[in-house]
Each structure stands twice: as structure tokens, then as C-alpha cells.
Design a protein around this motif. Sequence first.
Motif, PDB file in Angstrom:
ATOM      1  N   LEU A 168      -6.040  10.791   2.497  1.00 43.63           N
ATOM      2  CA  LEU A 168      -5.466  10.229   1.276  1.00 43.63           C
ATOM      3  C   LEU A 168      -6.115  10.821   0.026  1.00 43.63           C
ATOM      4  O   LEU A 168      -5.436  11.040  -0.991  1.00 43.63           O
ATOM      5  CB  LEU A 168      -5.641   8.711   1.292  1.00 43.63           C
ATOM      6  N   LEU A 169      -7.412  11.128   0.068  1.00 46.69           N
ATOM      7  CA  LEU A 169      -8.109  11.639  -1.113  1.00 46.69           C
ATOM      8  C   LEU A 169      -7.584  13.001  -1.573  1.00 46.69           C
ATOM      9  O   LEU A 169      -7.161  13.135  -2.731  1.00 46.69           O
ATOM     10  CB  LEU A 169      -9.613  11.689  -0.847  1.00 46.69           C
ATOM     11  N   PRO A 170      -7.578  14.024  -0.723  1.00 51.71           N
ATOM     12  CA  PRO A 170      -7.016  15.295  -1.200  1.00 51.71           C
ATOM     13  C   PRO A 170      -5.537  15.207  -1.526  1.00 51.71           C
ATOM     14  O   PRO A 170      -5.058  15.881  -2.445  1.00 51.71           O
ATOM     15  CB  PRO A 170      -7.292  16.264  -0.045  1.00 51.71           C
ATOM     16  N   PHE A 171      -4.810  14.374  -0.807  1.00 55.34           N
ATOM     17  CA  PHE A 171      -3.376  14.254  -1.070  1.00 55.34           C
ATOM     18  C   PHE A 171      -3.109  13.622  -2.441  1.00 55.34           C
ATOM     19  O   PHE A 171      -2.193  14.021  -3.154  1.00 55.34           O
ATOM     20  CB  PHE A 171      -2.700  13.433   0.024  1.00 55.34           C
ATOM     21  N   LEU A 172      -3.931  12.637  -2.821  1.00 54.56           N
ATOM     22  CA  LEU A 172      -3.743  12.004  -4.132  1.00 54.56           C
ATOM     23  C   LEU A 172      -3.979  12.986  -5.273  1.00 54.56           C
ATOM     24  O   LEU A 172      -3.394  12.846  -6.349  1.00 54.56           O
ATOM     25  CB  LEU A 172      -4.683  10.803  -4.277  1.00 54.56           C
ATOM     26  N   GLN A 230       1.608   7.025   3.221  1.00 55.99           N
ATOM     27  CA  GLN A 230       2.612   7.337   4.235  1.00 55.99           C
ATOM     28  C   GLN A 230       2.672   8.836   4.511  1.00 55.99           C
ATOM     29  O   GLN A 230       2.903   9.257   5.649  1.00 55.99           O
ATOM     30  CB  GLN A 230       3.983   6.833   3.800  1.00 55.99           C
ATOM     31  N   ALA A 231       2.444   9.643   3.478  1.00 56.76           N
ATOM     32  CA  ALA A 231       2.396  11.092   3.686  1.00 56.76           C
ATOM     33  C   ALA A 231       1.260  11.452   4.636  1.00 56.76           C
ATOM     34  O   ALA A 231       1.412  12.302   5.524  1.00 56.76           O
ATOM     35  CB  ALA A 231       2.221  11.807   2.344  1.00 56.76           C
ATOM     36  N   VAL A 254       6.791  16.804  -0.764  1.00 53.71           N
ATOM     37  CA  VAL A 254       6.135  17.321  -1.973  1.00 53.71           C
ATOM     38  C   VAL A 254       4.639  17.529  -1.728  1.00 53.71           C
ATOM     39  O   VAL A 254       4.069  18.565  -2.087  1.00 53.71           O
ATOM     40  CB  VAL A 254       6.359  16.359  -3.161  1.00 53.71           C
ATOM     41  N   VAL A 255       4.001  16.544  -1.101  1.00 52.01           N
ATOM     42  CA  VAL A 255       2.570  16.651  -0.807  1.00 52.01           C
ATOM     43  C   VAL A 255       2.299  17.844   0.105  1.00 52.01           C
ATOM     44  O   VAL A 255       1.378  18.648  -0.145  1.00 52.01           O
ATOM     45  CB  VAL A 255       2.053  15.346  -0.167  1.00 52.01           C
ATOM     46  N   ALA A 256       3.079  17.983   1.160  1.00 57.44           N
ATOM     47  CA  ALA A 256       2.890  19.101   2.093  1.00 57.44           C
ATOM     48  C   ALA A 256       3.081  20.441   1.394  1.00 57.44           C
ATOM     49  O   ALA A 256       2.284  21.377   1.565  1.00 57.44           O
ATOM     50  CB  ALA A 256       3.876  18.970   3.260  1.00 57.44           C
ATOM     51  N   ARG A 257       4.125  20.533   0.587  1.00 58.16           N
ATOM     52  CA  ARG A 257       4.434  21.791  -0.118  1.00 58.16           C
ATOM     53  C   ARG A 257       3.311  22.169  -1.086  1.00 58.16           C
ATOM     54  O   ARG A 257       2.873  23.328  -1.133  1.00 58.16           O
ATOM     55  CB  ARG A 257       5.759  21.641  -0.856  1.00 58.16           C
ATOM     56  N   ARG A 258       2.838  21.183  -1.842  1.00 59.86           N
ATOM     57  CA  ARG A 258       1.787  21.476  -2.825  1.00 59.86           C
ATOM     58  C   ARG A 258       0.465  21.826  -2.164  1.00 59.86           C
ATOM     59  O   ARG A 258      -0.272  22.694  -2.644  1.00 59.86           O
ATOM     60  CB  ARG A 258       1.619  20.275  -3.765  1.00 59.86           C
ATOM     61  N   PHE A 259       0.155  21.150  -1.046  1.00 59.84           N
ATOM     62  CA  PHE A 259      -1.075  21.492  -0.334  1.00 59.84           C
ATOM     63  C   PHE A 259      -0.982  22.919   0.200  1.00 59.84           C
ATOM     64  O   PHE A 259      -1.930  23.716   0.060  1.00 59.84           O
ATOM     65  CB  PHE A 259      -1.327  20.520   0.816  1.00 59.84           C
ATOM     66  N   MET A 303      -9.740  23.901   2.242  1.00 63.61           N
ATOM     67  CA  MET A 303     -10.189  23.563   0.890  1.00 63.61           C
ATOM     68  C   MET A 303     -11.580  24.135   0.568  1.00 63.61           C
ATOM     69  O   MET A 303     -12.101  23.919  -0.539  1.00 63.61           O
ATOM     70  CB  MET A 303     -10.208  22.037   0.725  1.00 63.61           C
ATOM     71  N   GLY A 304     -12.169  24.833   1.524  1.00 62.14           N
ATOM     72  CA  GLY A 304     -13.504  25.391   1.307  1.00 62.14           C
ATOM     73  C   GLY A 304     -14.595  24.350   1.350  1.00 62.14           C
ATOM     74  O   GLY A 304     -15.614  24.455   0.670  1.00 62.14           O
ATOM     75  N   MET A 305     -14.423  23.330   2.184  1.00 59.12           N
ATOM     76  CA  MET A 305     -15.396  22.239   2.282  1.00 59.12           C
ATOM     77  C   MET A 305     -15.935  22.086   3.696  1.00 59.12           C
ATOM     78  O   MET A 305     -16.343  20.992   4.104  1.00 59.12           O
ATOM     79  CB  MET A 305     -14.759  20.922   1.832  1.00 59.12           C
TER      80      MET A 305
END
Length: 349
Positions: A115-119, A156-157, A183-188, A344-346
Motif C-alpha cells: 500500500l505504501l509505494p502504491f499510494l 484493493q489494488a 492506473v497503479v500498475a501502469r504507473r509503477f 525501487m532500488g530498496m
Amino acid sequence: MTDSYRASVARSAEVEAQIAANPEKFRMLTGDRPTGSLHIGHYFGSIRNRLKLQELGAEIWQIIADYQVITDREIAGDIVGNVRNLMLDSLAAGIDPERATFFTHSSVPALNQLLLPFLSLVSVAELQRNPTVKDEAATAGIKAISGLMLTYPVHQAADILFCKGNVVPVGRDQLPHIEQTRVVARRFNDKYGQTFPEPDALLAEVPMILGTDGTKMSKSKGNVVELRMTADETAKKIKGAKTDSDRNITYDPENRPEVANLLELIGLCEGVDPAAVAEEIGDGGGGALKKRVTEAINTELAPLRERRAELEKDPGFVADVLRRGNERANEVAEATLAEVRTAMGMSYA
């Protein structure tokens, strides 16, 4: 029908054809909130599509969204009992625990951590515009939307994407959530590299099943026909269903939505055209219509109710299905979270 919804219907038909041709390429994620027993809105709106996908051979993942119970409720109620009832309903409906993975939100920490990276990929304005959140808040009588409820679509994403789900059976009212997930998947993917699929919606046979009062079916309104109800309880519920003053029964969804809804229920149960049913009933009026609906629903649900009664005798079986599902969900979620951290390089190992 709007152009947007027309496009969604067309895309759903395409996806259904693709699943029939190559079911092994599809992983279905869907689920329910444990706020009580499932009802006919769940059954016709999603469960029948889940069973269809299962029969075709798609992979089935079924979340029991216990964390989401507190999004719009001050008192969560008997969550443990409701989880069990939800599983009993699903298993009795025909979801095969050997081919499906059942799991609960609260048992899969890595899923919730997504949820954190997705937000970070979604603006507050986008969340505030989500029509499904607005509708759910209105239904629950909520005037001040909590942060948890506002971020519900992104949660939910995470539910869908943690297992790389690429098809989600939904009703029309849930389409905004699926679009938010896309949208979340595409932007990630655009920001960090290809990681997630953009899931498609598999729409129900009818856009929405109305409650017995003619509004959206909701357990909080008490306007539902639960799957576990007895035949007599079902008859009592249907007897009180709203119709209108015109004795002649016609199929007119726009002008006579309550009557059309009951006709559509008959059509779904019997596999017949609602308009043809209306012609058969004709001047029989609301009484004849409700009698036919009651018989159709009780006939459709009789095998489910019988299986449910048998499953209730073995609580250990239901508990074991959930335990095994939670274990598998954790394995998949941890692998996905590791992939996300690397992208994400983490990743520090």
C-alpha cells in the motif's frame, strides 16, 4: 448505457473469450468483506463468474478482506464468525479449495506493505473523485470519510496485484476500483520497470442486483436475500420486495427497475429471457411474479444450502482451508514485495 460502460462490456466479452481459449494464462483475484453471510447479489454478481473461471481452469485467488471491515464501520462485529460464514458460503457455492486459495487481509503483512509505494503513485484528488468510495460512504451514512476509506481503492489494488491477478469478476459499481488498479500498475511499471499486469474486469451477467427495497443491495440495509436462508425465509423476503402499481408485468428496466430486477433474477436462475418471463406472467401481477422469483431462487440455491449444512458439521475442514491459503498467500506476497523492493532500488541483501 454510457460509452464507457459499453466499452467495458465489450472488453469483458473479449476477456471471457481469451480465458476460454487459454485459461492457464489467467489468475483471478476477487473477494468479499466479512460483514455477514453472502447474498444473491454476491452470487449473481460475482460467484457465478468465479465458478465459470474455475471450471475453465483459471487460477482462483479469493481474499477475505477483514481489514476493510473497519473502513466504514465503527463496530466490526463478529469478524471471526463472519469469516467462517463467508467461507462456508463460498465453498458451498462450489469454489474448490484444491483449486482456489482462500486468505485473509490481516494474515498477509507483505500484501499490506504494498500500500505504501502504491499510494505514492496516486493523488489525493484522484482518490476523492472515486465514485465507488462516495457511494459506499453514502450507503453507510458516513459524512467524514476516513483516511482508510479514502485509500480503499489503492488497498484493493494491492489485493489484486500482490499475486499478479489479471482478471477480476465484478459488478458495474466496482469498475472504478478496477480502473484505479490498472492506473497503479501502469504507473509503477512506467516508473520502475515492468512488474505488474493491468487486470481486466469480467462483468456479471446483469449490471446490478437490486435489494428488496429497490435500492442497491446491502447487508447494512437489510434488503438482501442471504444464500444460507431457508426456503421459507426466502419467500418472506421476496414477498416484501418492492414492485409498482401496474398489475401488467412488463420488462422495462428504465421505467420499471424493481419489476425488471425480479424478472432478471428469474432469467438468471432459469436461463431464460426476462422479457419472455414478463409475457408469460402478463396480468398475473406482482403476486405471480414474486411466486415465480421465490421458486426460481429456492431451486437455484437448494444444492448450495444442502452442501452448506454438511460443511457446517466439520469446522476443522474450513479452518484448514484458510490456514493453507494464508500460508500460500504469504509466500507469494513476500516474493512480490521483494520484487518491488528490487525494482525501487530498496533491496539491501
